[in-house]
Design a protein around this motif. Structure first.
Motif, PDB file in Angstrom:
ATOM      1  N   ASN A  10      -4.936  -7.983  -3.659  1.00 34.32           N
ATOM      2  CA  ASN A  10      -3.785  -7.082  -3.753  1.00 34.32           C
ATOM      3  C   ASN A  10      -4.003  -6.045  -4.864  1.00 34.32           C
ATOM      4  O   ASN A  10      -3.716  -4.863  -4.692  1.00 34.32           O
ATOM      5  CB  ASN A  10      -2.510  -7.881  -3.990  1.00 34.32           C
ATOM      6  CG  ASN A  10      -1.273  -7.029  -3.901  1.00 34.32           C
ATOM      7  OD1 ASN A  10      -1.202  -6.111  -3.093  1.00 34.32           O
ATOM      8  ND2 ASN A  10      -0.287  -7.329  -4.718  1.00 34.32           N
ATOM      9  N   HIS A  11      -4.523  -6.488  -5.993  1.00 36.19           N
ATOM     10  CA  HIS A  11      -4.792  -5.583  -7.107  1.00 36.19           C
ATOM     11  C   HIS A  11      -5.831  -4.529  -6.694  1.00 36.19           C
ATOM     12  O   HIS A  11      -5.671  -3.344  -6.974  1.00 36.19           O
ATOM     13  CB  HIS A  11      -5.279  -6.371  -8.324  1.00 36.19           C
ATOM     14  CG  HIS A  11      -5.623  -5.523  -9.497  1.00 36.19           C
ATOM     15  ND1 HIS A  11      -4.675  -4.854 -10.234  1.00 36.19           N
ATOM     16  CD2 HIS A  11      -6.826  -5.204 -10.046  1.00 36.19           C
ATOM     17  CE1 HIS A  11      -5.269  -4.166 -11.179  1.00 36.19           C
ATOM     18  NE2 HIS A  11      -6.581  -4.364 -11.094  1.00 36.19           N
ATOM     19  N   ARG A  12      -6.874  -4.978  -6.023  1.00 42.06           N
ATOM     20  CA  ARG A  12      -7.930  -4.067  -5.567  1.00 42.06           C
ATOM     21  C   ARG A  12      -7.367  -3.068  -4.558  1.00 42.06           C
ATOM     22  O   ARG A  12      -7.666  -1.871  -4.611  1.00 42.06           O
ATOM     23  CB  ARG A  12      -9.064  -4.865  -4.942  1.00 42.06           C
ATOM     24  CG  ARG A  12     -10.201  -4.015  -4.461  1.00 42.06           C
ATOM     25  CD  ARG A  12     -11.379  -4.865  -3.993  1.00 42.06           C
ATOM     26  NE  ARG A  12     -12.249  -4.055  -3.200  1.00 42.06           N
ATOM     27  CZ  ARG A  12     -12.726  -4.395  -2.031  1.00 42.06           C
ATOM     28  NH1 ARG A  12     -12.434  -5.570  -1.508  1.00 42.06           N
ATOM     29  NH2 ARG A  12     -13.528  -3.600  -1.374  1.00 42.06           N
ATOM     30  N   VAL A  17      -5.515   2.484  -3.164  1.00 45.19           N
ATOM     31  CA  VAL A  17      -4.435   3.358  -2.702  1.00 45.19           C
ATOM     32  C   VAL A  17      -4.135   4.416  -3.755  1.00 45.19           C
ATOM     33  O   VAL A  17      -4.004   5.608  -3.442  1.00 45.19           O
ATOM     34  CB  VAL A  17      -3.175   2.543  -2.348  1.00 45.19           C
ATOM     35  CG1 VAL A  17      -1.966   3.451  -2.142  1.00 45.19           C
ATOM     36  CG2 VAL A  17      -3.423   1.699  -1.109  1.00 45.19           C
ATOM     37  N   LYS A  18      -4.066   4.011  -5.010  1.00 40.67           N
ATOM     38  CA  LYS A  18      -3.814   4.972  -6.095  1.00 40.67           C
ATOM     39  C   LYS A  18      -4.931   6.003  -6.177  1.00 40.67           C
ATOM     40  O   LYS A  18      -4.672   7.192  -6.367  1.00 40.67           O
ATOM     41  CB  LYS A  18      -3.670   4.238  -7.435  1.00 40.67           C
ATOM     42  CG  LYS A  18      -2.369   3.502  -7.582  1.00 40.67           C
ATOM     43  CD  LYS A  18      -2.297   2.764  -8.916  1.00 40.67           C
ATOM     44  CE  LYS A  18      -1.031   1.938  -9.007  1.00 40.67           C
ATOM     45  NZ  LYS A  18      -0.957   1.174 -10.260  1.00 40.67           N
ATOM     46  N   GLU A  19      -6.175   5.571  -6.015  1.00 40.53           N
ATOM     47  CA  GLU A  19      -7.309   6.493  -6.063  1.00 40.53           C
ATOM     48  C   GLU A  19      -7.253   7.482  -4.905  1.00 40.53           C
ATOM     49  O   GLU A  19      -7.530   8.667  -5.076  1.00 40.53           O
ATOM     50  CB  GLU A  19      -8.632   5.716  -6.045  1.00 40.53           C
ATOM     51  CG  GLU A  19      -8.914   4.987  -7.341  1.00 40.53           C
ATOM     52  CD  GLU A  19     -10.125   4.080  -7.269  1.00 40.53           C
ATOM     53  OE1 GLU A  19     -10.728   3.933  -6.172  1.00 40.53           O
ATOM     54  OE2 GLU A  19     -10.477   3.486  -8.300  1.00 40.53           O
ATOM     55  N   ARG A  20      -6.883   7.013  -3.712  1.00 37.37           N
ATOM     56  CA  ARG A  20      -6.775   7.905  -2.555  1.00 37.37           C
ATOM     57  C   ARG A  20      -5.656   8.914  -2.739  1.00 37.37           C
ATOM     58  O   ARG A  20      -5.812  10.087  -2.408  1.00 37.37           O
ATOM     59  CB  ARG A  20      -6.534   7.101  -1.279  1.00 37.37           C
ATOM     60  CG  ARG A  20      -7.753   6.371  -0.799  1.00 37.37           C
ATOM     61  CD  ARG A  20      -7.494   5.635   0.478  1.00 37.37           C
ATOM     62  NE  ARG A  20      -8.627   4.814   0.838  1.00 37.37           N
ATOM     63  CZ  ARG A  20      -8.589   3.837   1.693  1.00 37.37           C
ATOM     64  NH1 ARG A  20      -7.457   3.536   2.306  1.00 37.37           N
ATOM     65  NH2 ARG A  20      -9.670   3.142   1.965  1.00 37.37           N
ATOM     66  N   ILE A  21      -4.533   8.458  -3.279  1.00 42.15           N
ATOM     67  CA  ILE A  21      -3.410   9.365  -3.527  1.00 42.15           C
ATOM     68  C   ILE A  21      -3.811  10.431  -4.542  1.00 42.15           C
ATOM     69  O   ILE A  21      -3.517  11.611  -4.357  1.00 42.15           O
ATOM     70  CB  ILE A  21      -2.160   8.581  -3.989  1.00 42.15           C
ATOM     71  CG1 ILE A  21      -1.595   7.768  -2.823  1.00 42.15           C
ATOM     72  CG2 ILE A  21      -1.108   9.515  -4.565  1.00 42.15           C
ATOM     73  CD1 ILE A  21      -0.506   6.788  -3.217  1.00 42.15           C
ATOM     74  N   LEU A  22      -4.506  10.026  -5.583  1.00 38.28           N
ATOM     75  CA  LEU A  22      -4.966  10.972  -6.597  1.00 38.28           C
ATOM     76  C   LEU A  22      -5.962  11.971  -6.004  1.00 38.28           C
ATOM     77  O   LEU A  22      -5.892  13.174  -6.275  1.00 38.28           O
ATOM     78  CB  LEU A  22      -5.597  10.229  -7.774  1.00 38.28           C
ATOM     79  CG  LEU A  22      -6.049  11.068  -8.952  1.00 38.28           C
ATOM     80  CD1 LEU A  22      -4.878  11.876  -9.536  1.00 38.28           C
ATOM     81  CD2 LEU A  22      -6.642  10.176 -10.031  1.00 38.28           C
ATOM     82  N   ALA A  23      -6.868  11.505  -5.162  1.00 37.33           N
ATOM     83  CA  ALA A  23      -7.848  12.390  -4.527  1.00 37.33           C
ATOM     84  C   ALA A  23      -7.151  13.390  -3.604  1.00 37.33           C
ATOM     85  O   ALA A  23      -7.508  14.570  -3.573  1.00 37.33           O
ATOM     86  CB  ALA A  23      -8.878  11.566  -3.748  1.00 37.33           C
ATOM     87  N   GLU A  24      -6.162  12.935  -2.858  1.00 36.81           N
ATOM     88  CA  GLU A  24      -5.408  13.832  -1.985  1.00 36.81           C
ATOM     89  C   GLU A  24      -4.638  14.866  -2.793  1.00 36.81           C
ATOM     90  O   GLU A  24      -4.573  16.040  -2.422  1.00 36.81           O
ATOM     91  CB  GLU A  24      -4.458  13.038  -1.091  1.00 36.81           C
ATOM     92  CG  GLU A  24      -5.157  12.253  -0.011  1.00 36.81           C
ATOM     93  CD  GLU A  24      -4.202  11.420   0.832  1.00 36.81           C
ATOM     94  OE1 GLU A  24      -2.994  11.727   0.874  1.00 36.81           O
ATOM     95  OE2 GLU A  24      -4.683  10.462   1.460  1.00 36.81           O
TER      96      GLU A  24
END
Length: 84
Positions: A10-12, A17-24
């Motif tokens: 879950n942590h991973r 998800v946070k990294e993808r949101i930041l990249a977007e």
């Protein structure tokens, strides 16, 4: 044991998800900067796709985008030339 594995997974997942949101978000910011530069530059600019034959010789091109300065300089309206 199962709870620890689930927690690690879950942590991973949350991190990904946070990294993808930041990249977007970065991609959208870059797109906005590009769009502002393209639309506000004083030089006429057009973006083309080059069309080649089987021998890789340039035979034509297609207008993909033009800025307002291009329209003012040439009198060619985007709806008349884009995609052609």
């Amino acid at each position: 044991m199962v709870l620890a594995l689930f927690s690690a997974w879950n942590h991973r997942l949350q991190k990904e998800v946070k990294e993808r949101i930041l990249a977007e978000k970065r991609a959208l910011e870059n797109e906005h900067k590009y769009r502002m530069l393209f639309e506000n530059m004083e030089q006429g600019f057009s973006l083309h796709e080059v069309i080649t034959d089987e021998g890789n010789k340039v035979v034509d091109y297609t207008f993909l985008e033009v800025n307002s300065a291009f329209t003012q300089l040439t009198g060619l309206e985007p709806q008349m030339i884009l995609g052609k």
